[in-house]
Design an enzyme around this catalytic site. Structure first.
Site, PDB file in Angstrom:
ATOM      1  N   ALA A  94       0.831  -1.176  -0.117  1.00 47.12           N
ATOM      2  CA  ALA A  94       0.138  -0.071   0.011  1.00 47.12           C
ATOM      3  C   ALA A  94       0.988   1.177   0.078  1.00 47.12           C
ATOM      4  CB  ALA A  94      -0.951   0.105   1.074  1.00 47.12           C
ATOM      5  N   CYS A  95       1.090   1.907  -1.004  1.00 45.52           N
ATOM      6  CA  CYS A  95       2.148   2.744  -1.343  1.00 45.52           C
ATOM      7  C   CYS A  95       1.532   4.240  -1.744  1.00 45.52           C
ATOM      8  CB  CYS A  95       3.045   2.257  -2.303  1.00 45.52           C
ATOM      9  SG  CYS A  95       3.852   0.908  -2.087  1.00 45.52           S
TER      10      CYS A  95
END
Length: 347
Positions: free
Chosen positions: A71-72
Site C-alpha cells: 500500500a504505497c
C-alpha cells in the site's frame, strides 16, 4: 552472511504467514522447472541466491512474484524552475524485517551506472528506481482484482509465458529504455500480470506521469499539466479519477500537504516532509525514497519507523483504525478461504 541470515528470515516469514500451506506445492512445482517459467536473468539470479543461502527455491520464487499487497504513496511534482521531484513511501507488512534488508544499489555496465534502485536483499525486480539524467520511477499497487485472482494470473503468466511481472518490467525498462516518453510507452503497453500504477518523473517541464494499468494496456496516463495548474500528481492505490475510500485515504492528506508547501518551495527536503505527514507515513511504511533524475546525487532512501497503530481513515469510526496484526489476520483468513478454489483452477 549476516544479511543472508536476515533474508532467510524474511523468506520463511513471507512463505509461512502470507502463503497458505496448500499453495506451497504449486510454487514448488514452478520452482522445480524455473528455467521454463521465469525469464533471464531473473531465474539465474533467484537460483543463485537460493543455492548460496541454502533456502528452498520455492520460497525465493514466492518472494519475487508476490508484489501486490503493498500500500504505497507516490508523488511527482514540478517546481517553478521546471525540475521534477519524486517522492515515495513503500508500505508493506513485516516491515520490522524488511527495514533491515533494504538497500540502495547502482546497476552498472562497463563502469557506468545504468540505473539506481532501492530494493530488498534477494528481491530481483525493481519497485523504486532512477535512470540518471533521464527519469525516475516507482510502482504502486492498484486496488483492483482479488488476491485470489491475482495469484491465478501470476501462475497463468508463468505457465503461458505471456506477461511480464510488474517489477521485472520496470527493471527491464530502466535497463534498456533511455528517454522518459519511451519509458512511458513501454510501461503503458506491455502486458503484465496484475493491475498496477507506474509513476514516472522526467527531467523537464511536464515530464511527470501516472500510468494506470490493467493487465493488458494502460487505462489512463495522467500528466503534470501547467496549463491546468496541475503541478503535482499524487497516487496511492486507487484510481485518481475516483474518490478514495475512507479506509485508505492517504491521497487527501498528501494533496493538502503539497498545497501547503507550494510549487515555489518544493524540493527534496520539502518532498520528504510531505511524505512524512500522517497517515501518508504510517505503521506499515518500510522506507521513504526521494529522487530527481535532473539531480541524481539527491537520490536517497530512509528506513521509517512509526510506533503504534496505523490510521488510514478519517478517525470517525473504529473500523478506520487497524493494527498490523488485525490486517494480517484478515488477509490470512481471506487467502485461506480462497486457496482451495485457486488450486482447483490451477490443476
Amino acid at each position: 552472511m549476516h544479511i543472508l541470515h536476515l533474508h532467510i528470515n524474511i523468506v520463511t516469514l513471507c512463505s509461512s504467514e502470507f502463503l497458505p500451506g496448500t499453495l506451497v506445492p504449486a510454487i514448488d512445482f514452478i520452482a522445480a522447472d524455473i528455467g521454463t517459467y521465469l525469464p533471464s536473468p531473473y531465474k539465474e539470479e533467484i537460483v543463485s541466491l537460493a543455492e548460496y543461502s541454502q533456502v528452498n527455491l520455492g520460497d525465493f520464487v514466492a518472494l519475487n512474484i508476490i508484489y501486490d499487497v503493498t500500500a504505497c504513496t507516490s508523488i511527482v511534482a514540478q517546481d517553478t524552475n521546471g525540475v521534477i521531484w519524486h517522492g515515495r513511501n513503500l508500505d508493506y507488512p513485516f516491515g520490522d524485517i524488511l527495514r533491515n534488508i533494504t538497500f540502495i544499489f547502482d546497476a552498472q555496465k562497463n563502469g557506468e551506472t545504468i540505473y539506481t534502485a532501492t530494493s530488498f536483499v534477494g528481491y530481483t525486480g525493481v519497485l523504486t528506481g532512477m535512470k540518471p539524467y533521464h527519469y525516475t520511477a516507482s510502482i504502486d499497487q492498484r486496488d483492483s482484482g482479488s488476491i485470489l485472482g491475482n495469484l491465478v494470473e501470476v501462475v497463468n503468466a508463468l505457465l503461458k509465458h505471456k506477461s511480464h511481472f510488474v517489477s521485472f518490467l520496470l527493471r527491464d525498462t530502466l535497463t534498456t529504455t533511455t528517454y522518459f516518453d519511451d519509458a512511458v510507452e513501454k510501461l503503458a503497453f506491455t502486458e503484465i500480470i496484475a493491475p498496477v500504477y507506474y509513476i514516472l518523473g522526467g527531467i523537464g517541464p511536464g515530464e511527470g506521469a501516472v500510468i494506470t494499468r490493467n493487465r493488458k494496456v494502460a487505462e489512463d496516463v495522467w500528466y503534470i499539466d501547467m496549463d491546468q495548474n496541475r503541478w503535482f500528481l499524487v497516487e496511492t492505490n486507487f484510481d485518481h479519477w475516483k474518490p478514495p475510500p475512507p479506509h485508505g485515504n492517504r491521497r487527501i492528506p498528501a494533496i493538502n500537504a503539497m498545497n501547503k508547501v507550494g510549487q515555489a518551495n518544493i524540493n527534496n527536503q520539502t518532498m520528504f516532509d510531505v511524505v512524512s505527514v500522517r497517515p501518508v507515513l504510517n505503521t506499515y511504511t518500510v522506507y521513504t525514497a526521494i529522487m530527481s533524475a535532473r539531480y541524481p546525487s539527491t537520490y536517497n532512501t530512509w528506513s521509517r519507523v512509526v510506533d503504534g497503530i496505523i490510521d488510514i481513515g478519517d478517525g470517525s469510526s473504529e473500523d478506520d483504525t487497524m493494527t498490523l496484526g488485525t490486517l494480517t489476520n484478515r488477509l490470512w483468513q481471506f487467502v485461506r478461504r480462497s486457496v482451495l478454489s485457486l488450486i482447483y483452477q490451477l490443476f
